[in-house]
Scaffold this motif. Structure first.
Motif, short mmCIF file in Angstrom:
data_model
loop_
_atom_site.label_atom_id
_atom_site.label_comp_id
_atom_site.label_asym_id
_atom_site.label_seq_id
_atom_site.Cartn_x
_atom_site.Cartn_y
_atom_site.Cartn_z
N SER A 89 0.34 9.26 -3.41
CA SER A 89 -1.07 8.99 -3.66
C SER A 89 -1.81 10.30 -3.53
CB SER A 89 -1.62 7.94 -2.69
OG SER A 89 -1.60 8.43 -1.38
N GLU A 94 -9.33 5.42 -0.96
CA GLU A 94 -8.16 4.69 -1.44
C GLU A 94 -8.62 3.59 -2.40
OE1 GLU A 94 -4.31 3.82 -2.12
OE2 GLU A 94 -4.92 5.42 -0.78
N GLU A 139 -6.48 1.88 -4.51
CA GLU A 139 -5.44 0.89 -4.77
C GLU A 139 -5.01 0.17 -3.51
OE1 GLU A 139 -2.24 2.53 -7.04
OE2 GLU A 139 -3.59 3.80 -8.17
N ASN A 153 0.83 -1.20 0.00
CA ASN A 153 0.00 0.00 0.00
C ASN A 153 0.86 1.25 0.00
OD1 ASN A 153 -2.69 -1.15 0.08
ND2 ASN A 153 -2.21 -1.82 2.15
N SER A 154 0.25 2.38 -0.32
CA SER A 154 0.99 3.65 -0.38
C SER A 154 1.35 4.13 1.02
CB SER A 154 0.14 4.70 -1.09
OG SER A 154 -0.96 5.08 -0.28
N SER A 160 -4.55 -2.85 -0.83
CA SER A 160 -4.36 -4.30 -0.84
C SER A 160 -4.80 -4.83 0.53
CB SER A 160 -2.89 -4.63 -1.08
OG SER A 160 -2.61 -5.96 -0.70
#
Length: 191
Positions: free
Chosen positions: A186, A63, A65, A13-14, A67
């Motif tokens: 992000s 968010e 993106e 993740n970011s 995971s």
């Protein structure tokens, strides 16, 4: 274990998203403090848990993106960190250990855990080669870690694990700002 799982979360993740997830850490800590019977549930603490949980849910809703594996690693890291802070509070406050004594007790166990995780989860030969290439850099990082842990122990001894966790949220806000506004890791979603 909190360091290992926390670092692995960054692979999924970011930086900004993980820092937002860290806002949930006081909730995890409070639950562990309740389980250890170092804090008693009160209406104020329960309301705080609800507000933090709701705020974290709103903050992460944008968010796209994320995971789930990364979220699981981050939650595991927060749990291990909460257990570590509770044990530190027991050592320093209840058992009246000094901050340096706390490092002497916890340090060897933490190093052993990190060594096991490194041997099992990384190419340790490559890691040792990198340490050999820049030993002063790794020595400086190690000394920085000792200073951070000593400061953590001093703050827990003077206040509590919960106070430490809440004040660290200010640092996380700064990291979110830098990673989104400057590094463009992000984007932030406006409510």
């Amino acid at each position: 274990l909190c360091l290992t799982t926390g670092n692995v979360a960054y692979l999924y993740n970011s930086v900004a998203f993980i820092q937002i997830l860290k806002a949930f850490a006081p909730v995890v800590l409070l639950l562990v403090l309740f389980a250890a019977r170092l804090e008693k549930p009160s209406a104020t603490l329960i309301a705080s848990i609800m507000i933090i949980s709701g705020g974290t849910a709103v903050a992460v809703r944008g968010e796209v993106e994320l995971s789930l594996i990364g979220v699981a690693y981050m939650l595991a890291s927060e749990f291990f960190e909460a257990v570590k802070l509770v044990m530190t509070q027991i050592l320093l406050v209840d058992r009246k250990f000094g901050s340096v004594e706390g490092l002497a007790v916890v340090g060897p166990a933490a190093m052993a855990a990190l060594c096991v995780c490194t041997i099992l989860g990384e190419d340790w030969r490559d890691a040792m080669e990198k340490v050999g290439e820049r030993p002063l850099l790794f020595l400086a990082a190690s000394l920085g870690g000792v200073v951070v842990n000593l400061a953590t122990n001093m703050m827990v001894a003077a206040t509590s694990a919960l106070t430490l966790r809440v004040t660290s949220l200010l640092r996380n806000i700064g990291i979110v700002f830098v990673s989104t506004a400057i590094l463009r890791d992000s984007t932030l979603t406006l409510l």
